[in-house]
Design a protein around this motif. Structure first.
Motif, PDB file in Angstrom:
ATOM      1  N   GLU A   1       0.817  -1.203   0.000  1.00 30.54           N
ATOM      2  CA  GLU A   1       0.000   0.000   0.000  1.00 30.54           C
ATOM      3  C   GLU A   1       0.856   1.259   0.000  1.00 30.54           C
ATOM      4  OE1 GLU A   1       0.119  -2.196   2.472  1.00 30.54           O
ATOM      5  OE2 GLU A   1       0.953  -1.084   4.150  1.00 30.54           O
ATOM      6  N   GLN A   2       2.125   1.163   0.416  1.00 32.91           N
ATOM      7  CA  GLN A   2       3.002   2.323   0.445  1.00 32.91           C
ATOM      8  C   GLN A   2       3.776   2.502  -0.850  1.00 32.91           C
ATOM      9  OE1 GLN A   2       5.340   1.754   3.954  1.00 32.91           O
ATOM     10  NE2 GLN A   2       3.802   2.676   5.266  1.00 32.91           N
ATOM     11  N   THR A   3       3.692   1.557  -1.759  1.00 36.27           N
ATOM     12  CA  THR A   3       4.387   1.682  -3.031  1.00 36.27           C
ATOM     13  C   THR A   3       3.424   2.007  -4.160  1.00 36.27           C
ATOM     14  OG1 THR A   3       4.225  -0.690  -3.412  1.00 36.27           O
ATOM     15  CG2 THR A   3       6.241   0.124  -2.336  1.00 36.27           C
ATOM     16  N   ALA A   4       2.238   2.501  -3.812  1.00 33.55           N
ATOM     17  CA  ALA A   4       1.242   2.845  -4.820  1.00 33.55           C
ATOM     18  C   ALA A   4       1.753   3.974  -5.695  1.00 33.55           C
ATOM     19  CB  ALA A   4      -0.071   3.247  -4.152  1.00 33.55           C
ATOM     20  N   LYS A   5       1.204   4.060  -6.901  1.00 31.11           N
ATOM     21  CA  LYS A   5       1.600   5.103  -7.836  1.00 31.11           C
ATOM     22  C   LYS A   5       0.493   6.130  -7.939  1.00 31.11           C
ATOM     23  CE  LYS A   5       4.564   2.086 -10.421  1.00 31.11           C
ATOM     24  NZ  LYS A   5       5.009   1.602 -11.684  1.00 31.11           N
ATOM     25  N   GLY A   6       0.833   7.267  -8.481  1.00 35.34           N
ATOM     26  CA  GLY A   6      -0.169   8.281  -8.730  1.00 35.34           C
ATOM     27  C   GLY A   6      -0.146   9.412  -7.730  1.00 35.34           C
ATOM     28  N   PRO A   7      -1.273  10.120  -7.638  1.00 33.94           N
ATOM     29  CA  PRO A   7      -1.351  11.313  -6.793  1.00 33.94           C
ATOM     30  C   PRO A   7      -1.098  11.026  -5.306  1.00 33.94           C
ATOM     31  CG  PRO A   7      -3.245  11.194  -8.254  1.00 33.94           C
ATOM     32  CD  PRO A   7      -2.492   9.920  -8.409  1.00 33.94           C
TER      33      PRO A   7
ATOM     34  N   GLY B   1       1.633  12.944  -3.077  1.00 36.80           N
ATOM     35  CA  GLY B   1       1.230  13.640  -1.852  1.00 36.80           C
ATOM     36  C   GLY B   1       2.089  13.223  -0.663  1.00 36.80           C
ATOM     37  N   ARG B   2       2.376  11.924  -0.559  1.00 36.73           N
ATOM     38  CA  ARG B   2       3.249  11.452   0.517  1.00 36.73           C
ATOM     39  C   ARG B   2       4.656  12.012   0.366  1.00 36.73           C
ATOM     40  NH1 ARG B   2       0.645   6.632  -0.489  1.00 36.73           N
ATOM     41  NH2 ARG B   2       2.485   5.780  -1.515  1.00 36.73           N
ATOM     42  N   PHE B   3       5.111  12.114  -0.891  1.00 38.23           N
ATOM     43  CA  PHE B   3       6.428  12.685  -1.137  1.00 38.23           C
ATOM     44  C   PHE B   3       6.483  14.136  -0.667  1.00 38.23           C
ATOM     45  CE2 PHE B   3       8.930  15.380  -4.014  1.00 38.23           C
ATOM     46  CZ  PHE B   3      10.193  14.928  -3.697  1.00 38.23           C
ATOM     47  N   LEU B   4       5.474  14.925  -1.008  1.00 40.87           N
ATOM     48  CA  LEU B   4       5.444  16.327  -0.579  1.00 40.87           C
ATOM     49  C   LEU B   4       5.390  16.440   0.940  1.00 40.87           C
ATOM     50  CD1 LEU B   4       3.059  17.979  -3.193  1.00 40.87           C
ATOM     51  CD2 LEU B   4       5.547  18.156  -3.044  1.00 40.87           C
ATOM     52  N   LYS B   5       4.587  15.588   1.577  1.00 39.18           N
ATOM     53  CA  LYS B   5       4.483  15.623   3.034  1.00 39.18           C
ATOM     54  C   LYS B   5       5.815  15.271   3.687  1.00 39.18           C
ATOM     55  CE  LYS B   5       1.671  13.843   6.810  1.00 39.18           C
ATOM     56  NZ  LYS B   5       0.572  12.958   7.191  1.00 39.18           N
ATOM     57  N   ALA B   6       6.491  14.248   3.174  1.00 37.43           N
ATOM     58  CA  ALA B   6       7.791  13.851   3.716  1.00 37.43           C
ATOM     59  C   ALA B   6       8.843  14.926   3.450  1.00 37.43           C
ATOM     60  CB  ALA B   6       8.232  12.518   3.110  1.00 37.43           C
TER      61      ALA B   6
END
Length: 102
Positions: free
Chosen positions: A38-44, A48-53
């Motif tokens: 579930e953490q390797t999903a693609k797309g928005p 979003g997780r990348f921006l948050k991190a």
């Protein structure tokens, strides 16, 4: 010449304190969550997780103050001037040497 033992980087007690502080600041392997499907999903969602991190990492950065930026800028500009003078002098010497040969 007097020696200031408080600022000695070779002081074992200071090294131990720095090592303990570094260990406390670093997240342990147990604290990190394993990467699941579930953490390797693609797309928005992934973006979003990348921006948050990224934002969380930017909050941890120790940004320099105005004085430190000014000092670093002065050091860089000073080095550029010294390197430019050295390279200019080396160019003049090399040019005269080549003119003598030709």
């Amino acid at each position: 010449m007097a020696r200031d033992d408080d600022n000695d980087p070779q002081d074992p007690a200071e090294e131990q304190a720095l090592a303990a502080a570094a260990m406390a600041a670093a997240p342990s392997a147990a604290a990190r969550e394993p990467v699941g499907p579930e953490q390797t999903a693609k797309g928005p969602a992934r973006f979003g997780r990348f921006l948050k991190a990224s934002w969380a990492e930017l909050q941890r950065v120790q940004w320099p103050d105005r004085r430190q930026v000014g000092q670093a800028t002065a050091v860089v500009l000073g080095f550029v001037v010294v390197a430019g003078a050295y390279l200019g002098l080396a160019d003049q010497v090399a040019e005269r040497f080549v003119d003598i040969i030709l």
